[in-house]
Design a protein around this motif. Structure first.
Motif, mmCIF file in Angstrom:
data_model
loop_
_atom_site.group_PDB
_atom_site.id
_atom_site.type_symbol
_atom_site.label_atom_id
_atom_site.label_comp_id
_atom_site.label_asym_id
_atom_site.label_seq_id
_atom_site.Cartn_x
_atom_site.Cartn_y
_atom_site.Cartn_z
ATOM 1 N N GLY A 1 -1.000 -11.373 -4.584
ATOM 2 C CA GLY A 1 -0.740 -10.712 -3.312
ATOM 3 C C GLY A 1 -1.255 -9.282 -3.310
ATOM 4 O O GLY A 1 -1.773 -8.796 -2.296
ATOM 5 N N LEU A 2 -1.133 -8.602 -4.451
ATOM 6 C CA LEU A 2 -1.653 -7.242 -4.555
ATOM 7 C C LEU A 2 -3.174 -7.231 -4.479
ATOM 8 O O LEU A 2 -3.771 -6.328 -3.878
ATOM 9 C CB LEU A 2 -1.180 -6.606 -5.869
ATOM 10 N N ILE A 3 -3.800 -8.235 -5.076
ATOM 11 C CA ILE A 3 -5.258 -8.332 -5.009
ATOM 12 C C ILE A 3 -5.703 -8.504 -3.555
ATOM 13 O O ILE A 3 -6.671 -7.870 -3.103
ATOM 14 C CB ILE A 3 -5.757 -9.505 -5.874
ATOM 15 N N GLU A 4 -4.977 -9.323 -2.811
ATOM 16 C CA GLU A 4 -5.318 -9.523 -1.402
ATOM 17 C C GLU A 4 -5.186 -8.220 -0.623
ATOM 18 O O GLU A 4 -6.021 -7.898 0.234
ATOM 19 C CB GLU A 4 -4.416 -10.601 -0.802
ATOM 20 N N ARG A 5 -4.142 -7.460 -0.928
ATOM 21 C CA ARG A 5 -3.980 -6.165 -0.254
ATOM 22 C C ARG A 5 -5.106 -5.209 -0.622
ATOM 23 O O ARG A 5 -5.537 -4.400 0.200
ATOM 24 C CB ARG A 5 -2.636 -5.540 -0.620
ATOM 25 N N ALA A 6 -5.536 -5.254 -1.877
ATOM 26 C CA ALA A 6 -6.623 -4.379 -2.301
ATOM 27 C C ALA A 6 -7.888 -4.658 -1.500
ATOM 28 O O ALA A 6 -8.668 -3.745 -1.209
ATOM 29 C CB ALA A 6 -6.890 -4.562 -3.793
ATOM 30 N N TYR A 7 -8.097 -5.896 -1.127
ATOM 31 C CA TYR A 7 -9.275 -6.253 -0.344
ATOM 32 C C TYR A 7 -9.164 -5.813 1.117
ATOM 33 O O TYR A 7 -10.162 -5.558 1.777
ATOM 34 C CB TYR A 7 -9.496 -7.768 -0.386
ATOM 35 N N THR A 8 -7.919 -5.730 1.615
ATOM 36 C CA THR A 8 -7.735 -5.462 3.045
ATOM 37 C C THR A 8 -7.220 -4.058 3.348
ATOM 38 O O THR A 8 -7.750 -3.373 4.230
ATOM 39 C CB THR A 8 -6.770 -6.498 3.650
ATOM 40 N N ASP A 9 -6.179 -3.617 2.641
ATOM 41 C CA ASP A 9 -5.559 -2.310 2.901
ATOM 42 C C ASP A 9 -5.238 -1.627 1.573
ATOM 43 O O ASP A 9 -4.061 -1.483 1.203
ATOM 44 C CB ASP A 9 -4.266 -2.481 3.713
ATOM 45 N N VAL A 10 -6.252 -1.188 0.881
ATOM 46 C CA VAL A 10 -6.052 -0.650 -0.463
ATOM 47 C C VAL A 10 -5.189 0.606 -0.444
ATOM 48 O O VAL A 10 -4.477 0.905 -1.404
ATOM 49 C CB VAL A 10 -7.409 -0.375 -1.153
ATOM 50 N N TRP A 11 -5.193 1.358 0.659
ATOM 51 C CA TRP A 11 -4.407 2.584 0.721
ATOM 52 C C TRP A 11 -2.909 2.292 0.571
ATOM 53 O O TRP A 11 -2.159 3.136 0.086
ATOM 54 C CB TRP A 11 -4.671 3.331 2.028
ATOM 55 N N GLN A 12 -2.486 1.103 0.995
ATOM 56 C CA GLN A 12 -1.076 0.733 0.850
ATOM 57 C C GLN A 12 -0.674 0.600 -0.619
ATOM 58 O O GLN A 12 0.507 0.672 -0.959
ATOM 59 C CB GLN A 12 -0.798 -0.583 1.575
#
Length: 230
Positions: A184-195
Motif C-alpha cells: 500500500g505504501l508503494i502504491e502511495r509512492a507512485y501516486t502521492d509521495v508527499w503523503q
C-alpha cells in the motif's frame, strides 16, 4: 570548625542514605546511537519512496491488484520491502534502548529528589500505546525526570520540538500509529509521495531531537550528582 562539621553532617548523612545512583551514560550512549540509526533507516525509506515516485508505476499497475491478487514485484519494489523490514527491526531495538534509558534516569531522579515520580512506573511503557494518554504522558514522564533532576533549570526547548515531531509522525495517515501494508505504501509512492515524505521527515526529525533530549536529561543528572559530591 566543629560548627561547620555539625552543619554539613545532616546533608552528608542524607546523601549517604539515598539509594545508589546508577550512572546513565552507558544507556544514554546506546539510546542515542540507536536513535540515530533509526533516523537513518527512516531516511533510507524516504529515499526509496522518492526513487519509486521517480520511476513511476509499472504498466501492470500497483503490486496489490485487488481481490487477493499480487503481481511480481520489481527490483526497486523488492528493495523497498527489505529497507522497510530492516527499519522496523531497528525501531524495535531503538524503542527498547530508549525505554531502558528512561527507566534508569527516572529511578535516578527519584533518588535525587527524594520523592516519588509524578507518573507511576507502568506509564513508562503503557504511556506510548494507551489511546489519548499517548498524546502527552511520555513527554510528561521525561519532563518530570528533568524537573526533579534539575529543579533550578528550565525544561529544554528541544523536548517540545521532539514531542511535536513525534506526534506528527505518529498521527499522520501513514505514520507510526497506522501500519499500512508495504504494498500500500508503494502504491502511495507512485501516486502521492508527499503523503509519505511528510511523516518520514517528522520521524527523522523526532529521532534527532530525541538524541538532544537524552543528552540534556543525562547531563542534568550528572551535573546534579557532581555538585552534591563536592
Amino acid at each position: 570548625m566543629g560548627e561547620l562539621v555539625r552543619k554539613d553532617a545532616p546533608v552528608n548523612e542524607e546523601i549517604a542514605q539515598r539509594p545508589a545512583l546508577r550512572p546513565a551514560r552507558s544507556t544514554a550512549l546506546l539510546a542515542t546511537a540507536l536513535l540515530l540509526l533509526a533516523g537513518a533507516a527512516w531516511l533510507a525509506r524516504a529515499v526509496w519512496e522518492i526513487r519509486l515516485a521517480a520511476a513511476g508505476e509499472p504498466a501492470s499497475g500497483p503490486p496489490d491488484q485487488g481481490d487477493g491478487n499480487h503481481r511480481p514485484l520489481t527490483s526497486l519494489e523488492d528493495a523497498y520491502h527489505i529497507v522497510g523490514a530492516v527499519g522496523d527491526v531497528i525501531v524495535v531495538f531503538c524503542a527498547a534502548a530508549f525505554l531502558a534509558w528512561l527507566w534508569q534516569v527516572r529511578d535516578n531522579a527519584r533518588a535525587l529528589s527524594g520523592r516519588p515520580p509524578k507518573y507511576r512506573g507502568f506509564w513508562v511503557y503503557l504511556g506510548w500505546i494507551v489511546p489519548v494518554a499517548n498524546l502527552w504522558v511520555p513527554r510528561g514522564v521525561v519532563a518530570d525526570v528533568h524537573r526533579t533532576s534539575a529543579p533550578d533549570k528550565r525544561l529544554p526547548f528541544v523536548l517540545n520540538v521532539w514531542w511535536a515531531l513525534w506526534l506528527i509522525g505518529m498521527l499522520s495517515g501513514v505514520g507510526l500509529l497506522y501500519r499500512e501494508s508495504r504494498d500500500g505504501l508503494i502504491e502511495r509512492a507512485y501516486t502521492d509521495v508527499w503523503q509519505l515524505l511528510l511523516p518520514d521527515a517528522a520521524v527523522v526529525g523526532a529521532a534527532v531531537a530525541a538524541v538532544f533530549v537524552v543528552r540534556a536529561v543525562t547531563a542534568a543528572q550528572s551535573e546534579r550528582t557532581a555538585a552534591e559530591q563536592v
